[in-house]
Design a protein around this motif. Structure first.
Motif, PDB file in Angstrom:
ATOM      1  N   LEU A  23      48.342  25.553  43.882  1.00 46.76           N
ATOM      2  CA  LEU A  23      48.133  25.795  45.315  1.00 46.76           C
ATOM      3  C   LEU A  23      46.922  25.016  45.822  1.00 46.76           C
ATOM      4  O   LEU A  23      46.962  24.429  46.910  1.00 46.76           O
ATOM      5  N   ASN A  24      45.855  24.993  45.034  1.00 43.57           N
ATOM      6  CA  ASN A  24      44.675  24.215  45.428  1.00 43.57           C
ATOM      7  C   ASN A  24      45.029  22.737  45.581  1.00 43.57           C
ATOM      8  O   ASN A  24      44.569  22.075  46.515  1.00 43.57           O
ATOM      9  N   LEU A  25      45.837  22.220  44.672  1.00 36.27           N
ATOM     10  CA  LEU A  25      46.259  20.828  44.762  1.00 36.27           C
ATOM     11  C   LEU A  25      47.136  20.593  45.995  1.00 36.27           C
ATOM     12  O   LEU A  25      47.016  19.572  46.677  1.00 36.27           O
ATOM     13  N   ILE A  26      48.010  21.553  46.287  1.00 32.75           N
ATOM     14  CA  ILE A  26      48.853  21.444  47.482  1.00 32.75           C
ATOM     15  C   ILE A  26      47.987  21.449  48.742  1.00 32.75           C
ATOM     16  O   ILE A  26      48.201  20.645  49.656  1.00 32.75           O
ATOM     17  N   PHE A  27      46.987  22.337  48.797  1.00 35.77           N
ATOM     18  CA  PHE A  27      46.107  22.397  49.969  1.00 35.77           C
ATOM     19  C   PHE A  27      45.352  21.075  50.133  1.00 35.77           C
ATOM     20  O   PHE A  27      45.221  20.567  51.247  1.00 35.77           O
ATOM     21  N   ALA A  28      44.859  20.515  49.042  1.00 33.14           N
ATOM     22  CA  ALA A  28      44.147  19.237  49.107  1.00 33.14           C
ATOM     23  C   ALA A  28      45.086  18.138  49.600  1.00 33.14           C
ATOM     24  O   ALA A  28      44.717  17.318  50.452  1.00 33.14           O
ATOM     25  N   ARG A  29      46.302  18.120  49.072  1.00 30.00           N
ATOM     26  CA  ARG A  29      47.274  17.098  49.481  1.00 30.00           C
ATOM     27  C   ARG A  29      47.670  17.288  50.947  1.00 30.00           C
ATOM     28  O   ARG A  29      47.852  16.319  51.677  1.00 30.00           O
ATOM     29  N   ARG A  31      45.751  18.527  53.352  1.00 30.46           N
ATOM     30  CA  ARG A  31      44.651  18.014  54.184  1.00 30.46           C
ATOM     31  C   ARG A  31      44.718  16.490  54.286  1.00 30.46           C
ATOM     32  O   ARG A  31      44.528  15.923  55.363  1.00 30.46           O
ATOM     33  N   THR A  32      45.028  15.823  53.166  1.00 31.92           N
ATOM     34  CA  THR A  32      45.163  14.363  53.181  1.00 31.92           C
ATOM     35  C   THR A  32      46.329  13.939  54.068  1.00 31.92           C
ATOM     36  O   THR A  32      46.213  12.992  54.862  1.00 31.92           O
ATOM     37  N   LEU A  33      47.450  14.637  53.960  1.00 34.13           N
ATOM     38  CA  LEU A  33      48.626  14.330  54.776  1.00 34.13           C
ATOM     39  C   LEU A  33      48.321  14.523  56.262  1.00 34.13           C
ATOM     40  O   LEU A  33      48.739  13.722  57.100  1.00 34.13           O
ATOM     41  N   TRP A  34      47.572  15.573  56.605  1.00 36.81           N
ATOM     42  CA  TRP A  34      47.180  15.802  58.000  1.00 36.81           C
ATOM     43  C   TRP A  34      46.325  14.636  58.509  1.00 36.81           C
ATOM     44  O   TRP A  34      46.514  14.167  59.626  1.00 36.81           O
ATOM     45  N   LYS A  35      45.369  14.195  57.694  1.00 39.73           N
ATOM     46  CA  LYS A  35      44.511  13.074  58.093  1.00 39.73           C
ATOM     47  C   LYS A  35      45.338  11.817  58.318  1.00 39.73           C
ATOM     48  O   LYS A  35      45.154  11.109  59.313  1.00 39.73           O
ATOM     49  N   GLU A  36      46.237  11.526  57.386  1.00 38.80           N
ATOM     50  CA  GLU A  36      47.094  10.344  57.510  1.00 38.80           C
ATOM     51  C   GLU A  36      47.976  10.439  58.756  1.00 38.80           C
ATOM     52  O   GLU A  36      48.139   9.452  59.483  1.00 38.80           O
ATOM     53  N   SER A  37      48.537  11.606  58.994  1.00 37.92           N
ATOM     54  CA  SER A  37      49.422  11.801  60.143  1.00 37.92           C
ATOM     55  C   SER A  37      48.657  11.674  61.446  1.00 37.92           C
ATOM     56  O   SER A  37      49.136  11.037  62.399  1.00 37.92           O
ATOM     57  N   ALA A  38      47.471  12.269  61.512  1.00 38.70           N
ATOM     58  CA  ALA A  38      46.647  12.163  62.721  1.00 38.70           C
ATOM     59  C   ALA A  38      46.319  10.701  63.001  1.00 38.70           C
ATOM     60  O   ALA A  38      46.421  10.247  64.147  1.00 38.70           O
TER      61      ALA A  38
END
Length: 151
Positions: A23-29, A31-38
């Protein structure tokens, strides 16, 4: 001597530890996906603004008060993000017909279009990742995530 109940409890604890790690890895990924999408929408768009924009788009309309409660953000943070979304041409604001003190926020057509493209890309990535799972396994995973979302 370890009893079978103790071994089972230990196995469950190990499995839960493994689940927490993933779950921690999913949350980190995420956040990265949100940054890329933004950044794909606009280089100036912050992650917080992206999250608000995606909610507004999916909901159809929202107001700042509602967003502050849903995202547990201070109203001043919401105000700044809404202002930025308006300046970037991603949302429109109009007075609420029922309560003139509130503003109704909607995604602009261009924002809806780019968000639809992002959703298609995200769905393709997800399909690739879960391709080896059966439909029953996908339903089971979905059930787990639904339960976790209610914690």
């Amino acid at each position: 001597m370890i009893t079978s109940e103790a071994a089972t409890s230990s196995d469950v604890d190990a499995a839960l530890g493994d689940l927490q790690t993933h779950l921690n890895l999913i949350f980190a990924r995420t956040r990265t996906l949100w940054k890329e999408s933004a950044a794909r929408i606009d280089p100036e768009l912050q992650v917080g603004g992206y999250k608000l924009l995606t909610f507004i788009d999916r909901a159809g309309t929202a107001n700042a008060h509602e967003l502050a409660g849903l995202f547990e953000m201070d109203k001043s943070v919401i105000s700044r993000q809404v202002r930025m979304l308006e300046e970037l041409g991603l949302i429109e604001s109009r007075p609420d017909e029922r309560d003139g003190r509130l503003r109704v926020l909607t995604a602009t057509p261009s924002a809806r279009s780019v968000l639809a493209e992002l959703r298609r890309d995200h769905a393709t990535r997800l399909r690739t990742v879960v391709a080896e799972l059966t439909q029953d396994e996908i339903h089971a995973a979905s059930k787990v995530f639904k339960l976790l979302s209610e914690i």
